[in-house]
Design a protein around this motif. Structure first.
Motif, short mmCIF file in Angstrom:
data_model
loop_
_atom_site.label_atom_id
_atom_site.label_comp_id
_atom_site.label_asym_id
_atom_site.label_seq_id
_atom_site.Cartn_x
_atom_site.Cartn_y
_atom_site.Cartn_z
N GLU A 144 -6.36 -3.84 5.21
CA GLU A 144 -5.94 -3.60 4.08
C GLU A 144 -5.05 -5.20 3.61
O GLU A 144 -4.47 -4.54 2.67
N GLY A 145 -5.10 -6.11 4.35
CA GLY A 145 -4.63 -7.36 4.31
C GLY A 145 -3.59 -7.47 4.81
O GLY A 145 -3.04 -8.60 4.10
N ARG A 146 -3.08 -6.76 5.69
CA ARG A 146 -2.13 -7.03 6.33
C ARG A 146 -1.81 -8.07 6.91
O ARG A 146 -2.92 -8.33 7.75
N ILE A 147 -1.11 -9.52 7.13
CA ILE A 147 -1.66 -9.91 8.20
C ILE A 147 -1.50 -9.91 9.65
O ILE A 147 0.15 -9.25 10.23
N ARG A 185 3.38 -9.54 6.86
CA ARG A 185 3.60 -8.87 5.87
C ARG A 185 1.54 -8.76 5.22
O ARG A 185 1.10 -9.25 5.71
N ASN A 186 2.27 -8.34 4.08
CA ASN A 186 0.25 -7.90 2.92
C ASN A 186 0.30 -9.14 2.73
O ASN A 186 1.78 -10.23 1.66
N VAL A 187 -0.96 -9.72 2.53
CA VAL A 187 -0.96 -11.10 1.17
C VAL A 187 -0.69 -10.55 0.10
O VAL A 187 -0.03 -11.65 -0.50
N ARG A 188 -0.60 -10.03 -0.55
CA ARG A 188 -0.26 -9.47 -1.76
C ARG A 188 1.26 -10.14 -1.72
O ARG A 188 1.13 -10.34 -2.75
N GLU A 189 1.43 -9.63 -0.57
CA GLU A 189 2.90 -10.34 -0.59
C GLU A 189 3.56 -11.67 -0.99
O GLU A 189 4.41 -12.03 -1.22
N ALA A 222 -4.26 -14.03 -1.31
CA ALA A 222 -5.16 -12.48 -1.52
C ALA A 222 -6.02 -12.34 -2.97
O ALA A 222 -6.36 -11.45 -2.59
N THR A 233 -6.20 -11.05 9.12
CA THR A 233 -5.62 -9.66 8.64
C THR A 233 -6.53 -8.42 8.48
O THR A 233 -7.44 -8.93 9.31
N ASP A 234 -5.72 -7.48 8.19
CA ASP A 234 -6.73 -6.25 8.85
C ASP A 234 -7.56 -6.27 7.78
O ASP A 234 -7.14 -7.03 6.30
#
Length: 286
Positions: free
Chosen positions: A149-152, A173-177, A186, A146-147
């Motif tokens: 920001e948590g984006r995969i 996608r973001n891990v929060r999703e 997340a 991930t970056d």
């Protein structure tokens, strides 16, 4: 696509235009040159150098033909190759719009030699990217990147299989999703980014127990740039561990037999001893 300025309004911007490596030339609606930056004058060295107040057609008839097409159509012309006295360039021409009408044209030109350097760097980047993809796919272990920001950014095939999701459903996608199906991921990534330290935890995904091991990659300011998450299927790990243990035990027993031979059998028979453990056999050998 066009520039919402009068040609004359670009003249005060000449210090900025002169600092650019690209050549810039501005003409008004009649084809008269309004401004020429230093790079453009350098491209014309060895020939008639354009300067403000004169028609563009006096210096480069082909350039004027293309600029006139933009003046007539109001549409940009991009990526055209031109041979100037001191350089071969790629030219882009954009209309200057004023109240919905074309008031002039900006001609921007970049040397092909500089573009070649960019292409070579791009080729090297693509090769490195290909090698990284190959490395990730060759790993038997599931890996997710991930970056900050948590984006995969990347996942490998074992990760897709472990999560029972398609690559396109994960990357971007973001891990929060993924909190509904994989809430621990997340939390793990957020924890790793906040502390800028490795983190590990036990999680469940698709009913499987997993060990998550997250490692941040830091920039020069000790801030996380991205996070690499390894996912280990604990059930599979237990199976492999048991297989390795069985193999090790068999190897030890075979080694004990090879080193003990008939003497060991004779001694154990004389004292009435039954030895089944490789560890005890080593004691008797001594």
């Amino acid at each position: 696509m066009g520039i919402q300025l009068l040609p004359q309004q670009l003249v005060p911007l000449m210090p900025i235009l002169d600092a650019m490596s690209d050549g810039v030339l501005v003409v008004d609606a009649s084809g008269s040159i309004i401004a020429v930056n230093k790079s453009m004058r350098r491209f014309y060295q060895g020939g008639e150098t354009p300067f403000p107040g004169y028609p563009l057609a006096d210096f480069n008839a082909a350039d004027w033909v293309e600029a006139k097409r933009v003046l007539t159509s109001g549409k940009p012309l991009l990526g055209q190759t031109m041979h100037l006295p001191a350089a071969t360039v790629v030219a882009n021409r954009l209309p200057i719009l004023q109240n919905g009408k074309v008031a002039g044209v900006v001609c921007s030109m970049q040397e092909i030699s500089s573009l070649d350097a960019v292409v070579r760097q791009l080729g090297a980047y693509r090769e490195l990217d290909s090698q990284l993809k190959g490395l990730l796919e060759a790993l038997p272990q599931a890996v997710l990147v991930t970056d900050a920001e948590g984006r995969i950014l990347r996942v490998n095939a074992p990760c897709c299989r472990l999560c029972a999701m398609e690559r396109d459903s994960l990357q971007g996608r973001n891990v929060r999703e993924l909190e509904k199906d994989f809430p621990e991921l997340a939390v793990e990534v957020a924890h790793c980014l906040q502390r800028a330290l490795p983190a590990q935890s036990i999680a469940r995904c698709q009913g499987r127990p997993l060990l998550l091991w997250s490692v941040p990659s830091l920039d020069n300011h000790k801030k996380p740039r991205f996070v690499v998450v390894s996912l280990m299927d604990l059930e599979r790990f237990d199976y492999v561990r048991q297989q390795l243990e069985d193999s090790r035990r068999s190897a030890e027993e075979a080694e004990a037999v090879a080193h003990g031979g008939d003497i060991f059998s004779q001694v154990t028979q004389e004292v009435g001893m039954v030895v089944r453990s490789a560890a005890i056999r080593r004691v008797v050998d001594r």
